[in-house]
Design an enzyme around this catalytic site. Structure first.
Site, PDB file in Angstrom:
ATOM      1  N   ASN A  69      50.837  38.029  31.686  1.00 16.83           N
ATOM      2  CA  ASN A  69      52.070  37.316  31.991  1.00 16.83           C
ATOM      3  C   ASN A  69      51.827  35.827  31.901  1.00 16.83           C
ATOM      4  O   ASN A  69      50.712  35.340  32.091  1.00 16.83           O
ATOM      5  CB  ASN A  69      52.609  37.690  33.385  1.00 16.83           C
ATOM      6  CG  ASN A  69      52.059  36.791  34.468  1.00 16.83           C
ATOM      7  OD1 ASN A  69      52.541  35.679  34.672  1.00 16.83           O
ATOM      8  ND2 ASN A  69      51.027  37.249  35.158  1.00 16.83           N
ATOM      9  N   GLY A  72      54.685  31.273  34.798  1.00 16.12           N
ATOM     10  CA  GLY A  72      54.619  29.823  35.019  1.00 16.12           C
ATOM     11  C   GLY A  72      55.317  29.353  36.282  1.00 16.12           C
ATOM     12  O   GLY A  72      55.950  28.293  36.298  1.00 16.12           O
ATOM     13  N   CYS A 130      46.354  29.628  39.375  1.00 16.05           N
ATOM     14  CA  CYS A 130      47.385  30.066  38.435  1.00 16.05           C
ATOM     15  C   CYS A 130      47.022  29.591  37.030  1.00 16.05           C
ATOM     16  O   CYS A 130      46.886  28.396  36.804  1.00 16.05           O
ATOM     17  CB  CYS A 130      48.765  29.521  38.812  1.00 16.05           C
ATOM     18  SG  CYS A 130      50.009  29.991  37.586  1.00 16.05           S
ATOM     19  N   ASN A 192      42.726  36.294  41.139  1.00 19.08           N
ATOM     20  CA  ASN A 192      43.939  36.001  40.386  1.00 19.08           C
ATOM     21  C   ASN A 192      43.734  36.585  38.978  1.00 19.08           C
ATOM     22  O   ASN A 192      42.713  37.221  38.703  1.00 19.08           O
ATOM     23  CB  ASN A 192      44.183  34.485  40.349  1.00 19.08           C
ATOM     24  CG  ASN A 192      45.648  34.136  40.104  1.00 19.08           C
ATOM     25  OD1 ASN A 192      46.332  34.809  39.332  1.00 19.08           O
ATOM     26  ND2 ASN A 192      46.143  33.098  40.753  1.00 19.08           N
ATOM     27  N   GLY A 244      44.136  45.138  39.964  1.00 17.24           N
ATOM     28  CA  GLY A 244      44.279  46.466  39.365  1.00 17.24           C
ATOM     29  C   GLY A 244      44.331  47.626  40.325  1.00 17.24           C
ATOM     30  O   GLY A 244      44.068  48.762  39.937  1.00 17.24           O
ATOM     31  N   GLY A 265      49.328  44.532  43.381  1.00 16.11           N
ATOM     32  CA  GLY A 265      50.040  43.595  42.506  1.00 16.11           C
ATOM     33  C   GLY A 265      50.852  44.296  41.437  1.00 16.11           C
ATOM     34  O   GLY A 265      51.937  44.812  41.686  1.00 16.11           O
TER      35      GLY A 265
END
Lengths: 303, 259
Positions: A69, A72, A130, A192, A244, A265
């Site tokens: 992904n 943003g 991020c 992350n 995962g 997640g």
């Protein structure tokens, strides 16, 4: 039934199953599927000081056992959150944990100061990992000095539980964890997403508008487990593991590797009720193996 | 809106041409109310490499028999696999998702324009328009006559017009070149469209120029389908909006079509 509650620093969670930032919105959309009060906690969608529209579409690419992904950090900003979203979610019987982002250290401080005032947000997750923003984000989380600088600055203005979310896109994750521990973090969460990319061979073009994006899903679980294990051995503060997790067995593996709590997640995208099924499955595992409490599993890997 | 996450039993797979089929499923529970434009997320069973669910418009529903069906074109491994399901097999669905086509009060004449898999929501839409006494015309486009499917169903709810690129059926050309757009008296007060992006943009442009409202159902790639991943966004006059949650149906003048 075994005891499921755990502690992260001095914050008690009714169970160790939480949902990861960016994979659960602010919880509101999910009330049609599950009872949020049953979750250990909700790490809400990443917040920034100002409104962000995020990156251009396409922002997603399905990959083998996972997805990329490049959203943003689309969000309406901290003030909108406080005014319009927080009132709707603050009274759930679960911990609402805010995920804090910034392009500069000043941004992180400004967002954190506002969150420090919210009674029903008992902790923040400082996102220095991020991979999908041009400024800030992961840049803070891939070198020890900048990770220390931002953690230290936020620590000075935040009185409650400070969790720092680490990037896996580093050479030595244990060094990063030690660095933020030294700078005042109460806990670390990891991992992350891993920086990756997808290509459309027919069109000879990248799939994502940003070319690269963050890889999540079961494809990254072995990497995540390895990093949780390394960090668990390197620091004294509690580790919140993710990467995962698709079922209760995956969650158990993260406890054994050293996680005090876990974040579900990408699995939320496939089954909106998966987090509750994982809680049930953890209970069954504890009963089956005669454990009195989930805490006994933390770092209990036999090596 | 009540939503269900349930395993459904495959009743049958009806193949319409080499790559298109209708998947008919039986729900174990009462089917919640479905509106035209709503979609479902279907989990492709036991397939390596098909990690995420696939979103499909709901083609038709029979509440009494707890039956729900989908019109699917096999274009990738997920849609191929779903076409191979045998009667009796189980497949997991989440629905109803997304918003709906709106039917304004007092509407008298509506035009529905579609092509490809975009025709999927038109049975439910046609049905509701007919129930409300609205005169409906379906304009369906395809490359050849082989691509013009389900028109026998649509004819229960309105008049059918067809365009094909090779002229093998109906008028030759794209839907936007159909003669009904060139008439001086464009008799429709509302236009609904679904299909390839380029087609919807052309239709939206043509129709709004005539001062007529046009609603389009978008088909962006989704990870979740229920508003939490923010992957399927489309730019609008109010910023990026989730196609799965604020959409998939949008008034075209609200959209900032990308080029």
């Amino acid at each position: 039934m075994a005891k499921l509650s755990i502690k992260v620093h001095d914050l008690e969670f009714q169970n160790p199953v939480t949902v990861a930032s960016g994979t659960f919105g602010f919880g509101e959309e999910m009330t049609k599927f599950i009872d949020l009060n049953k979750l250990g906690g909700i790490f809400v969608k990443g917040l920034t000081i100002h409104n962000r529209e995020g990156n251009d579409y396409p922002r997603m690419a399905e990959t083998a056992s996972g997805m990329l992904n490049s959203v943003g950090l689309q969000n309406k900003g901290i003030d909108y959150f406080i005014k319009h979203i927080y009132p709707n979610i603050k009274d759930y019987n679960t911990h609402i944990i805010a995920n804090v982002n910034g392009s500069t250290i000043e941004d992180y401080i400004a967002v954190t100061e506002k969150l420090n005032e919210l009674d029903k947000v008992p902790a923040i997750e400082l996102n220095i990992s991020c991979p999908n923003v041009k400024q800030g984000g992961m840049l803070f989380g891939i070198s020890c000095p900048s990770a220390i600088a931002v953690t230290d600055a936020v620590r000075k203005v935040y009185d409650k539980t400070l969790i720092v979310k680490l990037s896996p896109n580093v050479t030595d994750i244990a060094e990063m964890a030690k660095a933020v521990e030294g700078a005042g973090a109460d806990s670390v969460s990891l991992i992350n997403t891993l920086l990756g990319m997808a290509i459309n061979a027919e069109k000879r073009k990248p799939v994502l508008s940003t070319i690269t994006g963050g890889l999540s899903g079961p494809a990254i679980k072995p990497v995540a487990l390895r990093m949780v294990w390394q960090v668990y051995k390197a620091v004294k503060i509690p580790v919140i593991g993710m990467g995962g997790i698709m079922n209760a067995t995956d969650a158990i593996e993260f406890f054994l590797a050293g996680s005090s709590a876990i974040q579900v997640g990408t699995a939320n995208f496939i089954d909106p009720a998966i987090s509750l099924k994982i809680i049930t499955g953890i209970n069954e595992y504890l009963d089956r193996h005669n454990f009195d409490c989930v805490e006994d599993l933390i770092g209990a890997l036999e090596v | 809106m009540q939503k269900i996450v349930e395993n459904h039993e495959v009743i049958e797979t009806v193949h319409l041409n080499e790559n298109s089929y209708v998947l008919r499923l039986k729900s174990p529970v009462e089917i919640p109310e479905i509106h035209p434009g709503n979609f479902a997320e279907i989990q492709v069973p036991d397939t390596m490499g098909v990690f995420l669910r696939r979103p499909f418009s709901i083609l038709d529903v029979n509440y009494k028999n707890r039956e729900i069906s989908f019109y699917i074109k096999a274009i990738g491994s997920g849609t191929q696999k779903l076409g191979e399901l045998q009667p009796g097999m189980q497949v997991n669905l989440i629905y109803p998702l997304g918003n709906r086509y709106t039917i304004p009060q007092g509407l008298k004449r509506a035009l529905i324009v579609g092509g490809g898999t975009g025709i999927a929501p038109f049975i439910l839409l046609g049905k509701e328009l007919k129930e409300k006494g609205i005169e409906t015309t379906f304009l369906i486009g395809g490359r050849t006559s082989k691509d013009i499917l389900l028109t026998d169903k649509f004819s229960e709810y309105g008049t059918i017009e067809v365009t094909t690129e090779d002229g093998s059926m109906g008028e030759k050309g794209f839907v936007t070149s159909h003669s009904l757009f060139n008439r001086n008296d464009f008799p429709f007060e509302y236009v609904y469209t679904c299909g390839p992006d380029a087609m919807m943009k052309a239709v939206g442009h043509l129709v709004t120029q005539k001062g007529v409202v046009c609603e389009a159902s978008l088909e962006n790639m989704m990870a979740c389908g229920y508003g939490i991943c923010l992957c399927c966004v489309t730019p609008t006059v109010e910023g990026n909006k989730r196609v799965c949650y604020e959409g998939p149906v949008f008034n075209v003048s609200y959209l900032k079509w990308q080029n």
